[in-house]
Scaffold this motif. Structure first.
Motif, PDB file in Angstrom:
ATOM      1  N   UNK A 141       0.826  -1.212   0.000  1.00 35.12           N
ATOM      2  CA  UNK A 141       0.000   0.000   0.000  1.00 35.12           C
ATOM      3  C   UNK A 141       0.856   1.256   0.000  1.00 35.12           C
ATOM      4  N   UNK A 142       1.971   1.203   0.720  1.00 41.05           N
ATOM      5  CA  UNK A 142       2.848   2.376   0.816  1.00 41.05           C
ATOM      6  C   UNK A 142       3.428   2.765  -0.536  1.00 41.05           C
ATOM      7  N   UNK A 143       3.588   1.781  -1.446  1.00 42.64           N
ATOM      8  CA  UNK A 143       4.147   2.098  -2.764  1.00 42.64           C
ATOM      9  C   UNK A 143       3.209   2.953  -3.598  1.00 42.64           C
ATOM     10  N   UNK A 144       1.929   2.955  -3.250  1.00 47.63           N
ATOM     11  CA  UNK A 144       0.945   3.750  -3.997  1.00 47.63           C
ATOM     12  C   UNK A 144       0.428   4.924  -3.180  1.00 47.63           C
ATOM     13  N   UNK A 145       1.193   5.339  -2.169  1.00 49.83           N
ATOM     14  CA  UNK A 145       0.746   6.435  -1.299  1.00 49.83           C
ATOM     15  C   UNK A 145       0.515   7.725  -2.068  1.00 49.83           C
ATOM     16  N   UNK A 146       1.220   7.892  -3.184  1.00 50.75           N
ATOM     17  CA  UNK A 146       1.056   9.120  -3.983  1.00 50.75           C
ATOM     18  C   UNK A 146      -0.351   9.246  -4.549  1.00 50.75           C
ATOM     19  N   UNK A 147      -1.116   8.162  -4.544  1.00 48.95           N
ATOM     20  CA  UNK A 147      -2.483   8.225  -5.067  1.00 48.95           C
ATOM     21  C   UNK A 147      -3.353   9.147  -4.235  1.00 48.95           C
ATOM     22  N   UNK A 148      -2.963   9.380  -2.981  1.00 46.65           N
ATOM     23  CA  UNK A 148      -3.739  10.253  -2.111  1.00 46.65           C
ATOM     24  C   UNK A 148      -3.390  11.723  -2.304  1.00 46.65           C
ATOM     25  N   UNK A 149      -2.526  12.009  -3.252  1.00 45.12           N
ATOM     26  CA  UNK A 149      -2.143  13.378  -3.580  1.00 45.12           C
ATOM     27  C   UNK A 149      -2.584  13.691  -5.006  1.00 45.12           C
ATOM     28  N   UNK A 150      -2.879  14.942  -5.261  1.00 40.33           N
ATOM     29  CA  UNK A 150      -3.287  15.358  -6.612  1.00 40.33           C
ATOM     30  C   UNK A 150      -2.087  15.660  -7.508  1.00 40.33           C
ATOM     31  N   UNK A 151      -0.891  15.578  -6.963  1.00 39.21           N
ATOM     32  CA  UNK A 151       0.320  15.880  -7.732  1.00 39.21           C
ATOM     33  C   UNK A 151       0.588  14.786  -8.754  1.00 39.21           C
ATOM     34  N   UNK A 152       0.803  15.190  -9.996  1.00 40.08           N
ATOM     35  CA  UNK A 152       1.109  14.228 -11.055  1.00 40.08           C
ATOM     36  C   UNK A 152       2.611  14.148 -11.285  1.00 40.08           C
ATOM     37  N   UNK A 153       3.254  15.290 -11.384  1.00 37.62           N
ATOM     38  CA  UNK A 153       4.673  15.324 -11.746  1.00 37.62           C
ATOM     39  C   UNK A 153       5.511  15.774 -10.555  1.00 37.62           C
ATOM     40  N   UNK A 154       6.280  14.864 -10.003  1.00 34.22           N
ATOM     41  CA  UNK A 154       7.142  15.204  -8.876  1.00 34.22           C
ATOM     42  C   UNK A 154       8.575  15.480  -9.300  1.00 34.22           C
ATOM     43  N   UNK A 155       9.021  14.868 -10.386  1.00 38.74           N
ATOM     44  CA  UNK A 155      10.387  15.062 -10.856  1.00 38.74           C
ATOM     45  C   UNK A 155      10.484  16.129 -11.944  1.00 38.74           C
ATOM     46  N   UNK A 156       9.394  16.382 -12.641  1.00 34.13           N
ATOM     47  CA  UNK A 156       9.407  17.370 -13.740  1.00 34.13           C
ATOM     48  C   UNK A 156       8.222  18.327 -13.581  1.00 34.13           C
ATOM     49  N   UNK A 157       8.188  19.095 -12.499  1.00 33.76           N
ATOM     50  CA  UNK A 157       7.027  19.979 -12.269  1.00 33.76           C
ATOM     51  C   UNK A 157       7.052  21.292 -13.055  1.00 33.76           C
TER      52      UNK A 157
END
Length: 517
Positions: A399-415
């Motif tokens: 579950x922790x590997x998909x924790x980003x699903x709870x955020x609306x952010x799409x691009x973390x490395x290329x914002x």
């Protein structure tokens, strides 16, 4: 119990299991960021999105990736079956949707439905059937496939078993054509697994009834499946060997060795490298181990017709174990295979997966055997509770590997917002050198932006790369080193090394070196 209440019960079970496995936010097709994390499920989402953005035609071909040659849904692990189902709506669906989460949930629902269909005829009542269904459906190796959405379709194995155990169904070629055809549209490994069960059915009919008709039917089924594979580009492209067969096997103690110290609350794990602990994971869990031991101790052998499966399973197990059998994390011996054998087995280099049908059949036989005991409900309930306790750390870690699903952010490395304008100006986006493992997370984010803008991408991460694509990307790299860039192309310089003649055109965005069109 009537069908509608059973369906509601299984759907509710699926929701609970999925919520323990993945954040429910992953079911939103607009929620993409959790997939673009540098793992294979990101490429699965990208492949299907590119296919739909390109119009969904011709069938199974992705024109926007590995352009201009293109690639296929199968080679991006993007589930050709979904492409077939969603292709007619390609012009209606907005670009940039993900279907990985919904597919995984659908797989869990189908897993429960087929598990119920298998165990219910042997259960004395509904509660016993439910406990048996959960044990057979909620397998650790299903949850462990979270980066490979296509391989979550392990319900295909249960579907094939459901056909096999009933002679009335097994004698009808249309059932086998259906399950083999769908497997061919999901993943080649699953096709091999289903084919082993079909082969056992053929063997049983040939020996017991001495009929020729099954062979005639088999020729027709093989012909249809071959056409499906050909339509997906399996037999073209000149794909070379990776020479890695044997690197991802199943250990001899895989049924009781979690192969990952963070996956079990109750049983110890021997040291394993990533391949053996992930691709080769066939861990049963403490609850299922209890079920198997009880079935063995009571000497009840259920479903003797399953013995016909053993020849095919023996072959799969031999390939799954590979040339270096492992026990307690250590190699027992090493068999030096000729290069031609290694190359021939390269299409199943993640060989540890091939033992899944054997593992599922063992569990099915054990569950059905326990159901024949006087206190079956209590025993199976205890097994489910023990399984839940044992696998809790595994589910928490996944579950922790998909924790980003709870955020609306799409691009973390290329914002940086400049990416979209650069891509909009480009005729094509190229990555040099053509290596997916320099920074796959960045590659996935930029490729997702390109797909959303319907811009072709010259290099992408695939399970196999065609000879034509390899030659083109090699030539492009040589030209780049001479300072030549194709007009209108946006070049992502993955290693940051820019020839002197292109130095003035180079720029850095989010730490990434690019040559603007």
């Amino acid at each position: 119990m009537k069908r509608l209440p059973v369906l509601f019960l299984l759907l509710a079970t699926a929701v609970l299991l999925y919520a323990a496995w993945m954040p429910l936010a992953t079911l939103d097709p607009r929620n993409v960021g959790w997939l673009l994390d540098g793992h294979d499920h990101g490429q699965s989402a990208i492949g299907l999105a590119a296919y739909l953005a390109g119009g969904g035609w011709p069938p199974f071909h992705i024109a926007l990736l590995s352009a201009p040659e293109g690639t296929s849904l199968l080679l991006t692990d993007s589930i050709p079956l979904l492409g077939l189902l969603l292709g007619p709506f390609a012009g209606v669906l907005p670009p940039g949707l993900q279907f990985v989460g919904p597919w995984m949930f659908a797989c869990l629902v189908l897993q429960l439905l087929f598990a119920w269909a298998l165990v219910r005829p042997h259960a004395p009542d509904v509660p016993t059937a439910w406990f048996g269904t959960v044990l057979l459906a909620a397998m650790p190796m299903l949850f462990n496939r979270y980066p490979h959405a296509s391989l979550c379709a392990q319900w295909l194995i249960l579907w094939a078993l459901w056909i096999y155990v009933a002679p009335r169904r097994a004698d009808r070629p249309w059932w086998w054509l259906a399950v083999l055809g769908v497997a061919a549209l999901v993943h080649s490994y699953l096709l091999l697994m289903v084919a082993s069960i079909w082969g056992a059915s053929l063997l049983r009919r040939l020996i017991e009834r001495r009929q020729v008709r099954p062979l005639i039917e088999a020729v027709g089924i093989i012909g249809v499946v071959t056409l499906l594979l050909a339509a997906q580009g399996v037999f073209g492209g000149g794909f070379g060997s990776t020479h890695t067969y044997g690197a991802f096997p199943m250990a001899l103690d895989a049924w009781w060795n979690p192969a990952n110290p963070t996956y079990s609350a109750l049983l110890p794990s021997s040291p394993q490298d990533h391949g053996r602990g992930f691709e080769g994971l066939n861990y049963l869990g403490a609850g299922l181990l209890l079920t198997v031991l009880v079935a063995a101790a009571t000497r009840r052998v259920a479903l003797r017709q399953l013995l016909w499966l053993l020849p095919g399973f023996a072959v799969l197990a031999l390939v799954a174990i590979g040339p270096q059998p492992l026990f307690l994390g250590q190699a027992i011996t090493t068999v030096d295979l000729p290069l031609w054998v290694t190359d021939a087995l390269d299409p199943v280099r993640a060989s540890g997966r091939l033992a899944w049908p054997l593992t599922y059949t063992l569990v099915y036989a054990a569950v059905v055997s326990v159901m024949a005991l006087r206190r079956a409900t209590l025993l199976l309930a205890a097994a489910v509770a023990l399984q839940a306790i044992d696998l809790a750390p595994m589910l928490t870690a996944i579950r922790a590997t998909a924790a980003r699903a709870n955020s609306s952010t799409v691009f973390t490395r290329t914002p940086d917002p400049r990416w979209d304008s650069l891509i909009a100006r480009a005729r094509q986006v190229d990555f040099t050198p053509a290596d997916a493992f320099i920074n796959l997370e960045v590659m996935e984010e930029i490729t997702w932006r390109a797909v959303r803008a319907r811009r072709p991408v010259g290099f992408t991460y695939t399970s196999r790369t065609s000879r034509a694509t390899k030659l083109r990307t090699a030539a492009d790299r040589q030209a780049f080193e001479r300072g030549v860039v194709k007009p209108g192309h946006l070049v992502i310089v993955q290693d940051g090394a820019v020839p002197a003649t292109l130095a003035l055109r180079a720029m850095r965005i989010d730490g990434v070196t690019v040559i603007a069109p």
